[in-house]
Design a protein around this motif. Sequence first.
Motif, mmCIF file in Angstrom:
data_model
loop_
_atom_site.group_PDB
_atom_site.id
_atom_site.type_symbol
_atom_site.label_atom_id
_atom_site.label_comp_id
_atom_site.label_asym_id
_atom_site.label_seq_id
_atom_site.Cartn_x
_atom_site.Cartn_y
_atom_site.Cartn_z
ATOM 1 N N ALA A 45 4.347 7.489 -9.261
ATOM 2 C CA ALA A 45 5.469 6.749 -9.466
ATOM 3 C C ALA A 45 6.682 7.423 -8.832
ATOM 4 O O ALA A 45 7.237 6.746 -7.785
ATOM 5 N N PRO A 46 6.914 8.823 -9.020
ATOM 6 C CA PRO A 46 7.915 9.363 -8.144
ATOM 7 C C PRO A 46 7.506 9.462 -6.739
ATOM 8 O O PRO A 46 8.472 9.775 -5.851
ATOM 9 N N THR A 47 6.335 9.714 -6.625
ATOM 10 C CA THR A 47 5.921 10.072 -4.967
ATOM 11 C C THR A 47 6.193 8.738 -4.342
ATOM 12 O O THR A 47 6.828 8.859 -2.866
ATOM 13 N N VAL A 48 5.840 7.535 -4.577
ATOM 14 C CA VAL A 48 6.421 6.572 -4.039
ATOM 15 C C VAL A 48 7.771 6.181 -4.058
ATOM 16 O O VAL A 48 8.187 5.389 -3.135
ATOM 17 N N SER A 49 8.305 6.453 -5.073
ATOM 18 C CA SER A 49 9.848 6.061 -5.219
ATOM 19 C C SER A 49 10.758 7.160 -4.203
ATOM 20 O O SER A 49 11.803 6.562 -3.880
ATOM 21 N N TRP A 50 10.743 8.368 -4.236
ATOM 22 C CA TRP A 50 11.547 9.280 -3.538
ATOM 23 C C TRP A 50 11.862 8.689 -2.034
ATOM 24 O O TRP A 50 12.809 9.081 -1.560
ATOM 25 N N PRO A 51 10.832 8.501 -1.389
ATOM 26 C CA PRO A 51 11.236 7.968 0.115
ATOM 27 C C PRO A 51 12.290 6.755 0.044
ATOM 28 O O PRO A 51 13.232 6.914 0.759
ATOM 29 N N LEU A 52 12.057 6.051 -0.811
ATOM 30 C CA LEU A 52 13.177 4.797 -0.850
ATOM 31 C C LEU A 52 14.295 5.374 -1.529
ATOM 32 O O LEU A 52 15.412 4.830 -0.965
ATOM 33 N N GLY B 24 3.940 -2.145 -0.290
ATOM 34 C CA GLY B 24 2.617 -2.146 -0.649
ATOM 35 C C GLY B 24 2.010 -1.065 -1.662
ATOM 36 O O GLY B 24 1.079 -0.516 -1.492
ATOM 37 N N VAL B 25 2.979 -0.834 -2.420
ATOM 38 C CA VAL B 25 2.643 0.195 -3.582
ATOM 39 C C VAL B 25 1.665 -0.372 -4.321
ATOM 40 O O VAL B 25 1.476 -1.377 -4.847
ATOM 41 N N PRO B 26 0.419 0.625 -4.411
ATOM 42 C CA PRO B 26 -0.720 0.231 -5.401
ATOM 43 C C PRO B 26 -0.298 -0.528 -6.385
ATOM 44 O O PRO B 26 0.549 0.128 -7.267
ATOM 45 N N PRO B 27 -0.886 -1.511 -7.201
ATOM 46 C CA PRO B 27 -0.616 -2.050 -8.527
ATOM 47 C C PRO B 27 -0.602 -1.426 -9.572
ATOM 48 O O PRO B 27 -0.118 -1.569 -10.306
ATOM 49 N N ASP B 28 -1.577 -0.366 -9.550
ATOM 50 C CA ASP B 28 -1.655 0.419 -10.834
ATOM 51 C C ASP B 28 -0.394 1.543 -10.695
ATOM 52 O O ASP B 28 -0.153 2.183 -11.798
ATOM 53 N N ILE B 29 0.248 1.747 -9.633
ATOM 54 C CA ILE B 29 1.464 2.482 -9.538
ATOM 55 C C ILE B 29 2.794 1.713 -9.811
ATOM 56 O O ILE B 29 3.586 2.095 -10.287
ATOM 57 N N TYR B 30 2.789 0.558 -9.335
ATOM 58 C CA TYR B 30 4.057 -0.295 -9.138
ATOM 59 C C TYR B 30 4.829 -0.309 -10.336
ATOM 60 O O TYR B 30 6.075 -0.125 -10.399
#
Length: 459
Positions: free
Chosen positions: A60-67, A132-138
């Motif tokens: 969750a934080p991994t995909v969030s921080w670039p944004l 395209g964040v994986p559904p299990d992480i979104y």
Amino acid sequence: MHRGSSEDLHVLRKKILEGDIIRTVLWLAWPIIVANLVNMSYNLIDAYWLGKLGKEAFGAPTVSWPLIMLFYSIGFGFSRAGISLIAQYVGAGNLRMANKSAGNLLSFMALIALSISITGYFLSPPILSLMGVPPDIYPNAVEYIRIIFIGIPLSFIGFAFNTIANSLGDTRTPTYINIVSSFTNMVLDPLFIFGYLGFPAMGVKGAAIATILSRSIVSFVGSYLLFTGYHGIKITFSDLGIEKWWIKKVVSIGTPLTIQQSSNSLGFTIMMSIVSRFGSVAVSAYGVAIRIIDVLSAFTWGINRALSVMVGQNLGAEYYDRSKAIVKKTMWLTTLILAIGSVFIFLTRDLTVAFFVPEKDVIMEGSMVLAIFTWSIPFFGLFFLGGAVAGGSGHTKIFAIISIIRLWVLRIGLSYLLALVMGLGTIGIWVAMTISNIVAGLLALLWVFKGNWTKRIID
């Protein structure tokens, strides 16, 4: 807490303008290095505890921080312009204008933060979906990122204080405050994530709340110091307007930096979307590798911030030959530190990945990232050294172009070509990251040695 006086500022200025170069760089840098490690600890501690919940929560934080950083970059570019102005006015001995610049910066950062907070809160869910964040992480990512955006105004005031303090040559006070903030986050994280001591178990949401509450400490203490008197700077309400002369200077210096940083952050958001195509294992491995590399980079970020302050103040005093000598000696110091660190990371890569996510598939992928990427880290350091020179001197256009080439042409373009078009998968991404660092480092080095940055930008 030591607030400092104008006499203390004179001592700091004398040391920066006349002291031994390497000793002064290290003297300025070590508190910033500690502060950077402390700031990283927010993500590292979040990552450590969330990793115990599994790769879905860890992602969750991994995909969030670039944004998040895409929105942050708007404020950061102008904040770095603030360093140029304040440091050069201090170097020139004009404390009155340094004070006015500090007040304007504080107001500007608050205004930017409020607009970013509102925009990011509403736009982040659809953007994460487009990534395209994986559904299990979104679902976890949306929960995490919205809380972070709510707290951005508190975070930005703290960033403004750190900028002002570093520009004056005081790298210690912000570090002490950040250590308290980090310790608070360290305590709150397990309480809020797992629900210890009677707190509700909030999971990913708890990590975000702990981060915001702990960061607010820097904002409140920093604001108190700036308004009650700090190293000759005492901001009054009359200083808080955003004046035309300041905007003109900051837009001129900060626009290239803001474009560069926004472009970088958007690029890293796209990079995250490319990595996301390969699933949660690739996302987790990428996240672990980036965090490990960030720890090593913290050392050079500290040195680079010290370099910006020294270049800014020496150019302000019109000590142009000394400015060149500072850059040359700092370059050798940075390269040596990163070369040693790269070897250490390569030799311990399996253990360090396993520390965060003890899942076999993540360890294998994370180890591969580090085995390929590690050897480009010294060039990565040279690239950021160029950024430090640009930020301190106020000559930002060429470095902004190099930065955009590094990310958009070399990293994203090659990642897409190698990973998706040529079908190399994640290996293509890691190779593209490596090539982008090497080429950008060499380009930054050429610009620095050309020396067309050796002229101050204040009147």
